[in-house]
Design a protein around this motif. Sequence first.
Motif, short mmCIF file in Angstrom:
data_model
loop_
_atom_site.label_atom_id
_atom_site.label_comp_id
_atom_site.label_asym_id
_atom_site.label_seq_id
_atom_site.Cartn_x
_atom_site.Cartn_y
_atom_site.Cartn_z
N LEU A 1 -7.83 -24.24 50.51
CA LEU A 1 -9.27 -24.29 50.26
C LEU A 1 -9.56 -24.58 48.80
N GLY A 2 -8.80 -23.96 47.90
CA GLY A 2 -9.01 -24.22 46.48
C GLY A 2 -8.77 -25.66 46.11
N ALA A 3 -7.70 -26.24 46.65
CA ALA A 3 -7.41 -27.65 46.37
C ALA A 3 -8.50 -28.55 46.92
N ARG A 4 -8.97 -28.26 48.12
CA ARG A 4 -10.03 -29.07 48.73
C ARG A 4 -11.34 -28.91 47.96
N PHE A 5 -11.64 -27.68 47.56
CA PHE A 5 -12.85 -27.39 46.78
C PHE A 5 -12.84 -28.19 45.49
N ASP A 6 -11.72 -28.16 44.78
CA ASP A 6 -11.59 -28.89 43.53
C ASP A 6 -11.78 -30.39 43.73
N MET A 7 -11.16 -30.92 44.77
CA MET A 7 -11.24 -32.35 45.04
C MET A 7 -12.66 -32.79 45.39
#
Length: 270
Positions: free
Chosen positions: A128-134
């Motif tokens: 989720l963090g990676a997707r949020f950042d992207m």
Amino acid sequence: MTIGRATAPDAPSRGAAAGLVVLFALLAALSATVGIGAVGWLAGLAYGAVLTGALVVGARRTGLRRLGAANLVTLSRALLVGGVTALVAYSFERPAPTAVLVALVGVALALDGVDGQVARRTGSTTALGARFDMEVDAFLILVLSVYVAGPLGWWTVAMGAYRYVFVAASWALPWMNRALPPRFSRKVVAAAQGVALVVATAGILPASVNLVVVAAALVSLTWSFVRDSAWLWRAERAHRATVAATTHTTPLAVPVRRRQPAPIPASVSA
């Protein structure tokens, strides 16, 4: 009145709600200082509502119980992008304050690498963090590409639209959802988009130079998307070939007839 655990909001929901309050305060500060007008308020609040909803839904789907330090950094970047969205929306009515706009974008881009470092050092890296950042990065690029379309032309919006075209294509072509191999060049190309758009937004260079810089960034982005799409297609073809080969080499099952028991004579059954 006591709120039980079943009805109390979880930590991600509280964090997203607090972020919405901070965004409202940021919009109020921009409105009182440089002005964002009704259209800026509308764009900023709409962005905040979508951000809050997406973050809460994503946290619940992935079972995330708390945002963590890294996601809080990303949320801070996302709130700055909300301010940028309001200023860009208002720029269609009157010129946006370039210094304030560039300052917000600059801080948001500077924090881009911080959340990843925090996640790795605290061992809190999540999907989720990676997707949020992207997604925060992608939306910032989209907003900036719309802003520079004024002086450079609407072709610049392609820089921000690429990500969403890719997502839409993956809905129709599921093989495009396959995980891509990590490549350093992809990070360089992504960083180049932000740098090129900030330079064009600041207007510190002649218009002709800005045109060349943004066009070069768009060409590099196009190359990156074409290369990734080609890799995904080759991976899909290899997968299909493997499945086909496995299907052809697997021996067909030979049906076995069961021996039926002999009928019992009527005299015995009686």
